[in-house]
Each structure stands twice: as structure tokens, then as C-alpha cells.
Design an enzyme around this catalytic site. Structure first.
Site, PDB file in Angstrom:
ATOM      1  N   TYR A   1       0.743  -1.621  -0.064  1.00  0.00           N
ATOM      2  CA  TYR A   1       0.014  -0.088   0.065  1.00  0.00           C
ATOM      3  C   TYR A   1       0.802   1.110   0.119  1.00  0.00           C
ATOM      4  O   TYR A   1       0.442   2.346  -0.387  1.00  0.00           O
ATOM      5  CB  TYR A   1      -1.020  -0.096   1.239  1.00  0.00           C
TER       6      TYR A   1
ATOM      7  N   LYS B   1       2.631 -15.223   2.865  1.00  0.00           N
ATOM      8  CA  LYS B   1       2.987 -16.240   1.813  1.00  0.00           C
ATOM      9  C   LYS B   1       4.498 -16.378   1.791  1.00  0.00           C
ATOM     10  O   LYS B   1       5.169 -16.075   0.840  1.00  0.00           O
ATOM     11  CB  LYS B   1       2.677 -15.537   0.596  1.00  0.00           C
TER      12      LYS B   1
ATOM     13  N   ASP C   1      -3.404 -18.186   0.825  1.00  0.00           N
ATOM     14  CA  ASP C   1      -4.167 -18.871   0.007  1.00  0.00           C
ATOM     15  C   ASP C   1      -4.952 -19.963   0.854  1.00  0.00           C
ATOM     16  O   ASP C   1      -6.201 -20.162   0.704  1.00  0.00           O
ATOM     17  CB  ASP C   1      -3.652 -19.512  -1.195  1.00  0.00           C
TER      18      ASP C   1
ATOM     19  N   ASP D   1     -12.415  -8.751   4.209  1.00  0.00           N
ATOM     20  CA  ASP D   1     -13.835  -8.674   3.425  1.00  0.00           C
ATOM     21  C   ASP D   1     -14.301 -10.180   3.473  1.00  0.00           C
ATOM     22  O   ASP D   1     -15.580 -10.447   3.494  1.00  0.00           O
ATOM     23  CB  ASP D   1     -13.688  -8.406   1.964  1.00  0.00           C
TER      24      ASP D   1
ATOM     25  N   ASP E   1      -6.541  -6.821   4.092  1.00  0.00           N
ATOM     26  CA  ASP E   1      -7.634  -6.287   3.372  1.00  0.00           C
ATOM     27  C   ASP E   1      -8.762  -7.370   2.646  1.00  0.00           C
ATOM     28  O   ASP E   1      -9.571  -7.325   2.956  1.00  0.00           O
ATOM     29  CB  ASP E   1      -7.027  -5.314   2.371  1.00  0.00           C
TER      30      ASP E   1
HETATM   31  C1  IPM Z   1     -10.563  -1.112   3.760  1.00  0.00           C
HETATM   32  C2  IPM Z   1     -10.636  -0.392   2.402  1.00  0.00           C
HETATM   33  C3  IPM Z   1      -9.553   0.358   2.027  1.00  0.00           C
HETATM   34  C4  IPM Z   1      -8.323  -0.361   2.062  1.00  0.00           C
HETATM   35  C5  IPM Z   1      -9.671   1.215   0.776  1.00  0.00           C
HETATM   36  C6  IPM Z   1     -11.144   1.795   0.417  1.00  0.00           C
HETATM   37  C7  IPM Z   1      -8.624   2.132   0.481  1.00  0.00           C
HETATM   38  O1  IPM Z   1     -10.848  -1.531   1.278  1.00  0.00           O
HETATM   39  O2  IPM Z   1     -10.777  -0.180   4.485  1.00  0.00           O
HETATM   40  O3  IPM Z   1     -10.401  -2.200   3.872  1.00  0.00           O
HETATM   41  O4  IPM Z   1      -8.030  -0.778   1.025  1.00  0.00           O
HETATM   42  O5  IPM Z   1      -7.688  -0.433   3.175  1.00  0.00           O
HETATM   43 MG    MG Z   2     -10.904  -3.349   2.092  1.00  0.00          MG
END
Ligand code: IPM
Ligand code: MG
Length: 360
Positions: free
Chosen positions: A141, A191, A223, A251, A247
């Protein structure tokens, strides 16, 4: 006790969910006698509209000056064609860096009342309670060099996955300390079979583990971790991982409880300063409809009480109120099924605030 909270409502449904969080904080003031003072500042698209920057300096200084930051969400399709540097998402990365918020805590807890809301089988997700500790200010990042350049006569895009020892060490400490307060199981995800950055990560985490002999440390490739999270999520207690893997995995984990609308987060630095926000985005298509779930934002306030203010009584009071309201059958549309009672965003906030005041 007085606390200063910077309010960064942001875009889309951000202001609406923050309103419900404030309702709940008002109830907490009333019940426990704490005082919260709020200062608003612009972030994301609304800041860009106001002054041409998604993260103005004034917002950074208000955030730095506060004891905690309470953020709604940023982003709207109407900013999709802006150059990367002024896109709303850039403000999120910027404020994380400016406040040195290197530790991102993302819990994924499955409430019994909502077992049916998940796309996974109830027996797979019942009792799931995972804390993902994601490193937030390093990795691909922020690594340099990065860019898009012409190399050997054609365009190439590149980013640098880089972790410094100290960065890994400090996030590892946060993760072990988190595990110590829970079930003392930590899984570090990397990884290391392919990436040098991950080989160092694994070595450093293993080194830090010597300071926490009570915590059972395991390592898993990312993975495999992605697969195990769906196959048997109950095997996890605390997961620690880098920025990009975190990240993606967070999710994925958010779908265990079934709705993004339920999941809070905390981003912490070395001091007690923290930024608290729902993990869902700004959902501009849902704006103004009074249908979104404010619970992720309300539970983020609970995390603020716990991690920035050390007020476990207030944190538990909020969390218990959420559970009671769900138990009574009230649901926003995203978590509604069968014969539960559908309520809107503002009613859900009212119900939870009321529950705090009437419970003992
Ligand atoms: C998160 C989001 C952010 C990230 C984006 C919106 C920059 O996906 O907070 O997980 O990738 O960190
Ligand atoms: Mg995210």
C-alpha cells in the site's frame, strides 16, 4: 471524564450512520456520566467538493487534537473519474498514515440471532468469534518505488511489497496482546513460500512469540487461510497479517456474520488514539432511504469506549444493547428474514439507545 471526539461523517450513508452512533453515545453519557465533545471535519468527496482535497490539513489537525476519531464512510461514484491523488479513498490512506494508525482490528462475530443471515451453513458459523489484526500503514500500500512507467518500450505498473522489522514487530505485539485477552490462539498469515517480505514477517513474528509463551502461534499461507476461513472458521481466534492480505481476508471474514452492516473496526496507534469506523463503505445508492444498518457504526463506538477510553462498562453496555434489540426481533432490511420486524436506520438507533438506558 470528558473526551473529545472528531466526527468525520464523510460521504454517502456516512452522516446517517454516525447520527445513530451519536444517539447511542448520548445514552452512554446519560447512563455513565461521561462527557463527549464533538468536532466535525470534512473527509472524502465532501472535502474535495469543499476545497479540492479529500483530506484537508484542518481535518488532520482536528483528528490529531481529539481523543478519538469517529468516521462514517467515504466515496461516491461521482468521484470515480478523479485522478488517484484526490480520490476519496486516498483520504483514508492519508489519515491512517498521518495518525500512525498501524493496527487495524476487525472482529467478525456471528450473533446467534443472525445465523440465518449468512450464506454459509449455521453449523459452520455458529459461535464464530474471530479478531483480524491487520497491519495498516505498510506493505504494498505504501512501499516505494511505485508508479506506472515505460520500461523496455512498454508501460509497466509496479508497487513494492516491503516490511521493515520494526513494523512487523509492533503489529505482532498488538496481535499477541489481543490473543492474551481472548483464547490465546494466534494465526499469522503470510506467503512465506514465495515472498521475501513474508519470510521476514514469519521470522519476526516467531521471534516476538517468545515473549508470549502462553499464546499458541501457528502460521498459515494466505491462500490456505482464505480457504480455511470458509471451510472451518471456528478454528481461528486471532489472525495477524499484513496490509494487503488483511484487506482481502477481512472482507472475506465479514461474510461469515452475513451482513457488512454488522461489522465495526478500530485502527490504533501506539498511544490510545484510535479511529473507529464501520467496515462497510458509503453505499451512495442507499443514501437518504433510512434503510441501512447502523449497527456496525454503533459497535464501532463500543470499540472506541474499550480501546481509546478504557471504558469496558460502556463498551459492554452498547454490545449488550445491540444483542437485546436483535433478540427482541428487530432487524434492518439487510438482516431481515422470516417473521422478524423490519425497522429503519433511525428506529434501530433509537431502539439501541433506549435499551442502554433501560438496562442495568
Ligand atoms: C478497507 C478499504 C480500503 C483499504 C480502501 C477503501 C482504501 O478497502 O478499509 O479495507 O484498502 O484499506
Ligand atoms: Mg478493504
Amino acid at each position: 471524564m470528558r473526551y473529545k471526539i472528531a466526527l468525520l461523517e464523510g460521504d454517502g450513508i456516512g452522516p446517517a450512520v454516525i447520527d445513530e452512533g451519536i444517539k447511542v453515545l448520548n445514552a452512554i453519557e446519560h447512563k455513565f456520566g461521561y462527557r463527549f465533545e464533538y468536532e466535525k471535519a470534512l473527509i472524502g468527496g465532501c472535502a474535495y467538493d469543499d476545497c479540492g482535497k479529500p483530506l484537508p490539513e484542518s481535518t488532520i489537525s482536528i483528528a490529531k487534537d481529539a481523543d478519538a476519531v469517529y468516521l462514517g464512510a467515504v466515496g461516491d461514484w461521482k468521484y470515480d473519474s478523479l485522478p488517484a491523488e484526490v480520490r476519496p479513498e486516498k483520504a483514508l490512506l492519508g489519515i491512517r498514515k498521518a495518525l500512525n494508525l498501524f493496527a487495524n482490528l476487525r472482529p467478525a462475530i456471528v450473533f446467534d440471532e443472525l445465523l440465518e443471515a449468512s450464506t454459509l451453513k449455521p453449523e459452520v458459523i455458529k459461535d464464530v468469534d474471530i479478531m483480524i489484526v491487520r497491519e495498516l500503514t505498510g506493505d504494498v500500500y505504501f512501499g516505494q518505488p511505485k508508479g506506472i512507467e515505460v520500461i523496455n518500450g512498454e508501460r509497466a505498473g509496479f508497487n513494492n511489497m516491503i516490511y521493515y522489522e520494526k513494523e512487523v514487530e509492533r503489529i505482532a505485539h498488538v496481535a499477541f496482546q489481543t490473543a492474551m485477552k481472548r483464547n490465546k490462539k494466534l494465526c499469522s498469515v503470510d506467503k512465506a513460500n514465495v515472498l521475501d517480505a513474508s519470510r521476514l514477517w514469519r521470522e519476526v513474528v516467531t521471534g516476538v512469540s517468545e515473549r508470549y509463551p502462553e499464546v499458541e502461534l501457528t502460521h498459515m499461507y494466505v491462500d490456505n487461510a482464505a480457504m480455511q476461513l470458509i471451510r472451518n472458521p471456528k478454528q481461528f481466534d486471532v489472525i495477524v497479517t499484513g496490509n494487503i492480505f488483511g484487506d482481502i481476508l477481512s472482507d472475506e471474514a465479514s461474510m461469515l456474520p452475513g451482513s457488512l452492516g454488522m461489522l465495526p473496526s478500530a485502527s490504533l496507534s501506539n498511544n490510545e488514539k484510535g479511529l473507529y469506523e464501520p467496515i462497510h463503505g458509503s453505499a451512495p445508492d442507499l443514501k437518504g432511504k433510512n434503510i441501512v444498518n447502523p449497527i456496525a457504526t454503533i459497535l464501532s463506538a463500543a470499540m472506541m469506549m474499550r480501546y481509546s477510553f478504557g471504558k469496558n462498562d460502556a463498551a459492554s453496555s452498547i454490545e449488550n444493547a445491540v444483542k437485546s434489540v436483535l433478540k427482541k426481533g428487530y432487524r434492518t432490511p439487510d438482516i431481515h428474514f422470516g417473521n422478524t420486524q423490519v425497522v429503519g436506520t433511525t428506529q434501530m438507533g433509537d431502539l439501541i439507545a433506549q435499551e442502554i438506558l433501560i438496562s442495568n
